[in-house]
Enzyme design. Sequence first.
Site, PDB file in Angstrom:
ATOM      1  N   ILE A   7       1.095   1.598   0.571  1.00 43.83           N
ATOM      2  CA  ILE A   7       1.707   2.659   1.369  1.00 43.83           C
ATOM      3  C   ILE A   7       1.032   3.995   1.076  1.00 43.83           C
ATOM      4  CG2 ILE A   7       3.848   3.963   1.720  1.00 43.83           C
ATOM      5  CD1 ILE A   7       5.367   1.353   1.507  1.00 43.83           C
ATOM      6  N   GLY A  25       3.695  -2.687  14.597  1.00 42.18           N
ATOM      7  CA  GLY A  25       4.853  -2.035  13.989  1.00 42.18           C
ATOM      8  C   GLY A  25       4.752  -2.105  12.478  1.00 42.18           C
ATOM      9  N   LYS A  85      12.100   4.188  -8.896  1.00 38.62           N
ATOM     10  CA  LYS A  85      10.982   3.620  -9.655  1.00 38.62           C
ATOM     11  C   LYS A  85      10.326   4.724 -10.479  1.00 38.62           C
ATOM     12  CE  LYS A  85       6.347   1.690  -9.169  1.00 38.62           C
ATOM     13  NZ  LYS A  85       5.277   1.295  -8.234  1.00 38.62           N
TER      14      LYS A  85
END
Length: 491
Positions: A338, A11, A75
Site C-alpha cells: 500500500i 477496484g 500496528k
Amino acid sequence: MSYERIVVLGGGTAGWMTAVALATGLQGTQVELVESEDIGTVGVGEATFPSIRNYHQIVGIQEADFLRATQGTYKLGIRFCDWRVRGEDYYHTFGDFGELDGPHALWGQYRRHVNAGLPKFGEQCLPTVMAMRDRFCAPGQGAASFNYAYHFDANLYARFLRDIAIKRGVRRTEGKVVDVTRRADGGVASLRLDDGRVVAGDLFIDCSGFVSLLLGRTLEEPFLDYSRWLPVDRAWAVPSARTSTALTPYTRATALESGWAWRIPLQDRTGNGHVFSSRFIDEDKAREQLLQQLDGEALAEPRLLRFTTGRRERFWVHNVVGIGLATGFLEPLESTSIYLIQAGLGNLMPLLVPRTRVAPEAIEAYNRGLTRQFERIRDFILLHYCLTARRDTPFWNAMAHVELPDTLAYKLHAWRQTGVLHQYDVEGFDGHSWLAIYAGMHCWPERADPRLSDLPLATSLDWVQTRARQLAEAVAPLATHDTYLARILGR
C-alpha cells in the site's frame, strides 16, 4: 489538452485509493472506475506502513470511522521470530533511537557496554517497549515520539473507499474488459466491455493487479525480474478465529523452512499467511506448515497466490499510469504494497492538478522516482535475509549467499566499516529502521567511532540504563491495545 476524463481500471485497494485521491484532489474532472465482480482481488494485504495515515489525512478519512469499517487494529511495527537464529526474535517498530551519529549516538554508546548485561537494544525504542507489553497510546501524549500504522481487512477497506469515492462523484462501471482500442500515438483510446459498452478516456490508471492489463499486456512494458535476489514466489493465505490471547499491536513474521509466515491481528479474526519459494518447498508442504502456525481454527480454505518479485521497467507509458500490483510486486515482509500505491499517487497527483498535459520530462522523472522506490524497498527486504546466521535449510543457506545489488552492498559496507547509516535520495525506510534490523541481526560496525569516548564510560552506561528504565516506566501505566481500541471505537 488536459485530462478531462480519467478512467481507473480495477477496484480493490489500489483502484479505490486512486479513485478517492482523484475525486478529492481533482474536483470537476470526470473519474470513472471500471471493475468486475467476477474478477477477484488479492485482498490479503492487511498490514500497512505509517504513510497510510498521511493518505487518510489528505483525503479526509477519520481514524475511528476507518477502524470500525475495516475491523482495523493498531500496528506499532513487526516482530521477527527465528530470522537470525531459531529461538531468537527482534522488533522493527516505527520509533527512533535518538541521535544516529556522533558522540551522542545512542547505539554507539550502547555498544560500549557489551558485557554490562544491558537489555536488548530494541528496549531503547519507545514503540518497541509498547509492542513487547501489548500496550498502545497515541503519539504526542507526554514524551511519546513515534509513528504507527494499522492492520485491517483489505476487502472491507476497498468497500469503505468505494462508498467515499462514489459520494464524491466517481462513476463506477461494472463490466469485464474484452478489448482495448489504441490511439495513433500508441496510447489507449478506450476499453470495450463484455456487454458491448465502450469506456473512453484521456488518461487511464491501470489498477488491474497482477494481470496488468493495460501497462503489461496492452502496452507490453517489460517486466524486470527481482527473483535472483528475492526468490519467494508463492503465498498461502487463510483467516483464523481470534483466540482469547491479548490483541497484539504488531505484525508477527516467523521464519520457516523455506520462507516465512505472517500473523496479523484484526478485531474479529486473525490473518495468516506463508510466503515461500517453490524452488525449495512444494505447495502442499507449505500449506501444511501454514496451518501448523495457526493459533485458532481456520475460517476458510487456504488460498494460494503465485507471483514473481519485480517491477515494470516504466510506470507511466503514453497515457497509461500503473498503480499497485499492475506495476510490480515485492514480498509483503515490511507491508510496503500500500505504501507503493501511495508513492505512485503522491507523485502523480501534483502533475495532474494543473489540468494540463504532463510534459515528457515530468513523466520521465515520475518513472525514475518510482524506480528508486522499488529498488530501495527491495534492498531493505533483502537486508533481512542477507544478515541471517541460519544455515539449517537449503533456502536459508542460499539466502545467506545471495549476490547483493550494488546499492545494498555499499550500505552494508559503510555500516560495517564506519558505522554510517547511509541514505540515498529516495528512501522508504529511514536510518532508524535500518538500525533496528542491524541490531536485531547482531550486525554491528567493526570499528567504534572515536568520538564516542568523549562521553565518560560511567556516564554512558548510566545514560543507556536510565533510558531503558524510563521507557519501561512510561509504558507500564498505558492501556492495553484492546482497551485503547475499544475506547476509540466507543465500546
